[in-house]
Design a protein around this motif. Sequence first.
Motif, mmCIF file in Angstrom:
data_model
loop_
_atom_site.group_PDB
_atom_site.id
_atom_site.type_symbol
_atom_site.label_atom_id
_atom_site.label_comp_id
_atom_site.label_asym_id
_atom_site.label_seq_id
_atom_site.Cartn_x
_atom_site.Cartn_y
_atom_site.Cartn_z
ATOM 1 N N SER A 235 0.825 -1.211 0.000
ATOM 2 C CA SER A 235 0.000 0.000 0.000
ATOM 3 C C SER A 235 0.862 1.266 0.000
ATOM 4 C CB SER A 235 -0.934 0.004 1.206
ATOM 5 O OG SER A 235 -0.209 0.165 2.421
ATOM 6 N N PHE A 236 2.107 1.143 0.414
ATOM 7 C CA PHE A 236 3.012 2.290 0.387
ATOM 8 C C PHE A 236 3.195 2.821 -1.033
ATOM 9 C CE2 PHE A 236 7.319 3.944 -0.229
ATOM 10 C CZ PHE A 236 7.363 4.960 0.707
ATOM 11 N N LEU A 237 3.100 1.954 -2.022
ATOM 12 C CA LEU A 237 3.314 2.367 -3.409
ATOM 13 C C LEU A 237 2.284 3.384 -3.872
ATOM 14 C CD1 LEU A 237 4.126 -1.132 -4.942
ATOM 15 C CD2 LEU A 237 5.747 0.737 -4.521
ATOM 16 N N LEU B 227 8.249 3.950 -5.684
ATOM 17 C CA LEU B 227 8.879 2.670 -5.982
ATOM 18 C C LEU B 227 10.316 2.583 -5.448
ATOM 19 C CD1 LEU B 227 8.435 -0.077 -7.211
ATOM 20 C CD2 LEU B 227 9.187 0.820 -9.422
ATOM 21 N N PRO B 228 11.194 3.565 -5.736
ATOM 22 C CA PRO B 228 12.542 3.456 -5.157
ATOM 23 C C PRO B 228 12.545 3.491 -3.632
ATOM 24 C CG PRO B 228 12.243 5.580 -6.253
ATOM 25 C CD PRO B 228 11.090 4.735 -6.632
ATOM 26 N N LEU B 229 11.619 4.269 -3.032
ATOM 27 C CA LEU B 229 11.546 4.312 -1.575
ATOM 28 C C LEU B 229 10.985 3.016 -1.007
ATOM 29 C CD1 LEU B 229 10.300 7.953 -0.934
ATOM 30 C CD2 LEU B 229 12.569 7.015 -0.512
ATOM 31 N N TRP B 230 10.157 2.321 -1.765
ATOM 32 C CA TRP B 230 9.648 1.021 -1.337
ATOM 33 C C TRP B 230 10.723 -0.059 -1.458
ATOM 34 C CZ3 TRP B 230 8.780 -3.486 -4.284
ATOM 35 C CH2 TRP B 230 8.033 -4.493 -3.627
ATOM 36 N N MET B 231 11.522 0.030 -2.527
ATOM 37 C CA MET B 231 12.578 -0.954 -2.729
ATOM 38 C C MET B 231 13.709 -0.805 -1.710
ATOM 39 S SD MET B 231 12.912 -0.731 -6.879
ATOM 40 C CE MET B 231 14.467 -1.619 -6.845
ATOM 41 N N ALA B 232 13.971 0.418 -1.282
ATOM 42 C CA ALA B 232 15.159 0.698 -0.469
ATOM 43 C C ALA B 232 15.261 -0.137 0.802
ATOM 44 C CB ALA B 232 15.206 2.188 -0.130
ATOM 45 N N PRO B 233 14.223 -0.215 1.648
ATOM 46 C CA PRO B 233 14.364 -1.012 2.877
ATOM 47 C C PRO B 233 14.559 -2.498 2.626
ATOM 48 C CG PRO B 233 12.116 -0.176 2.640
ATOM 49 C CD PRO B 233 12.929 0.498 1.605
ATOM 50 N N SER C 150 6.713 19.946 1.542
ATOM 51 C CA SER C 150 6.249 18.928 0.594
ATOM 52 C C SER C 150 6.265 17.528 1.196
ATOM 53 C CB SER C 150 7.104 18.952 -0.678
ATOM 54 O OG SER C 150 8.468 18.778 -0.365
ATOM 55 N N ARG C 151 6.501 17.443 2.497
ATOM 56 C CA ARG C 151 6.374 16.195 3.262
ATOM 57 C C ARG C 151 7.394 15.135 2.866
ATOM 58 N NH1 ARG C 151 -0.262 15.678 3.626
ATOM 59 N NH2 ARG C 151 -0.605 17.801 4.401
ATOM 60 N N LYS C 152 8.590 15.583 2.602
ATOM 61 C CA LYS C 152 9.675 14.638 2.298
ATOM 62 C C LYS C 152 9.962 13.739 3.487
ATOM 63 C CE LYS C 152 12.399 18.042 1.655
ATOM 64 N NZ LYS C 152 11.356 19.057 1.949
ATOM 65 N N THR C 153 10.074 14.347 4.667
ATOM 66 C CA THR C 153 10.401 13.570 5.861
ATOM 67 C C THR C 153 9.317 12.543 6.159
ATOM 68 O OG1 THR C 153 11.662 15.407 6.797
ATOM 69 C CG2 THR C 153 10.919 13.707 8.320
ATOM 70 N N SER C 154 8.048 12.931 6.011
ATOM 71 C CA SER C 154 6.952 12.000 6.276
ATOM 72 C C SER C 154 7.040 10.778 5.371
ATOM 73 C CB SER C 154 5.600 12.691 6.076
ATOM 74 O OG SER C 154 5.435 13.748 7.001
ATOM 75 N N LEU C 155 7.336 10.999 4.099
ATOM 76 C CA LEU C 155 7.429 9.887 3.164
ATOM 77 C C LEU C 155 8.629 9.001 3.491
ATOM 78 C CD1 LEU C 155 6.262 8.577 0.642
ATOM 79 C CD2 LEU C 155 7.769 10.027 -0.728
ATOM 80 N N ALA C 156 9.765 9.628 3.808
ATOM 81 C CA ALA C 156 10.956 8.847 4.139
ATOM 82 C C ALA C 156 10.740 8.019 5.399
ATOM 83 C CB ALA C 156 12.153 9.787 4.327
ATOM 84 N N VAL C 157 10.049 8.592 6.402
ATOM 85 C CA VAL C 157 9.789 7.860 7.639
ATOM 86 C C VAL C 157 8.852 6.684 7.389
ATOM 87 C CG1 VAL C 157 8.675 8.013 9.907
ATOM 88 C CG2 VAL C 157 10.290 9.771 9.196
ATOM 89 N N LEU C 158 7.848 6.875 6.518
ATOM 90 C CA LEU C 158 6.961 5.765 6.163
ATOM 91 C C LEU C 158 7.755 4.614 5.549
ATOM 92 C CD1 LEU C 158 3.766 7.438 4.636
ATOM 93 C CD2 LEU C 158 3.931 6.124 6.760
ATOM 94 N N GLU D 32 -0.362 17.001 -3.017
ATOM 95 C CA GLU D 32 -1.501 16.440 -3.709
ATOM 96 C C GLU D 32 -1.738 14.964 -3.430
ATOM 97 O OE1 GLU D 32 -0.867 17.191 -7.790
ATOM 98 O OE2 GLU D 32 -0.880 19.379 -7.596
ATOM 99 N N VAL D 33 -0.751 14.254 -2.855
ATOM 100 C CA VAL D 33 -0.923 12.818 -2.694
ATOM 101 C C VAL D 33 -1.735 12.473 -1.468
ATOM 102 C CG1 VAL D 33 1.235 12.375 -3.872
ATOM 103 C CG2 VAL D 33 1.221 12.545 -1.394
ATOM 104 N N GLY D 34 -2.024 13.432 -0.605
ATOM 105 C CA GLY D 34 -2.916 13.199 0.521
ATOM 106 C C GLY D 34 -2.320 12.365 1.627
#
Length: 336
Positions: free
Chosen positions: A181-183, A192-198, A222-230, A333-335
């Motif tokens: 669901s992260f995708l 996709l690259p952030l999903w593959m990384a871990p 732009s919520r970079k940190t939020s996405l990286a933490v997820l 915009e991604v909510g």
Amino acid sequence: IRDRETTHSFYKFNESGTWRWKNTKEGQTLLPLANFTARIVEQLEFDDGEQTKLYFRIEAQSGDRCFPEVIVANQKFSSLGFVSEHYGAHAQIHPPLSNKDYLRHAIQVNSSQILNTRVFTHTGLREVDGQLTYLSSSGALDLENVQVQLDEGHRQKLKRYELPVSSTPEEVKEGIEASLSFLDVASRSVSLPLWMAPYAAAIVSEIEEHFMSLYLLGPTGSRKTSLAVLSLCHHGNFSTDNLYTFNDTTNSLEKVSFVLKDAPMLVDDFYPTTYRNDQQRMISVGLLLNLLADVQEPGCILRYPAHQHVLQLEESCHLFSRVREVDYGIFGEVGL
């Protein structure tokens, strides 16, 4: 609590402390060594993946007074410095100075049953008892009674790298669904690259290939940190609070990266500054991350330096020649 009185061929231990037998013309006599008794109850082997350090867990008492247990490095045990450091004025070693050697030997003689414990001090893949497993702060995957300690001293943040040591089939299914669901939280070019990384970080030492580091680029808000933490939550329970940042010292980040084998590391808050000291520190950290991204040995650490301001890119991108850049623009915009 030990027996009130124990006698060996060389020493005697009782409520009054530790004594040694000495042969004289008149026969054997007792000479006092210390007003306390002590013994080693556990031998700890701290394994960081590169070397093993040996420590002793020691308990002691003087009469009815029980001193706190202490853990002493084996190379510091012979000096008995832990006595004054941890037991204070209530623990006394009698003169002459040579009594220290007798007392050290007496403690070892009094330690007849010592528990041997191996403690891993890093994350990642390890072979334990002939089985390949993955280590996190909660233990070893699919193995019981494996001790892992990541949070020594200043490294309390590392305790968040915590994965379940076992899961039911239903829990595995739910975990896969949550991961996929992260995708959908952003466009696939970003997610996709952030999903593959871990996942790539977890197997890098086995495949002996190195997934490049990721550099998140986007404007403030732009919520970079939020996405990286997820993304980081694939390896434990994380939030946007108390993250590693470019304001941390290079030395501290290097130590953390050594502990985090086969695991992602998030370094946040890279921003423009006019202060020379801050600029130099961020450059030093950037060079460190660039170096670690190019390490050609198993266990290379994955990290996501999160960029806070687009304007800094022109001044800093030369530091990250081996870092994959993920530019996802305005992220509202991604909510999330």
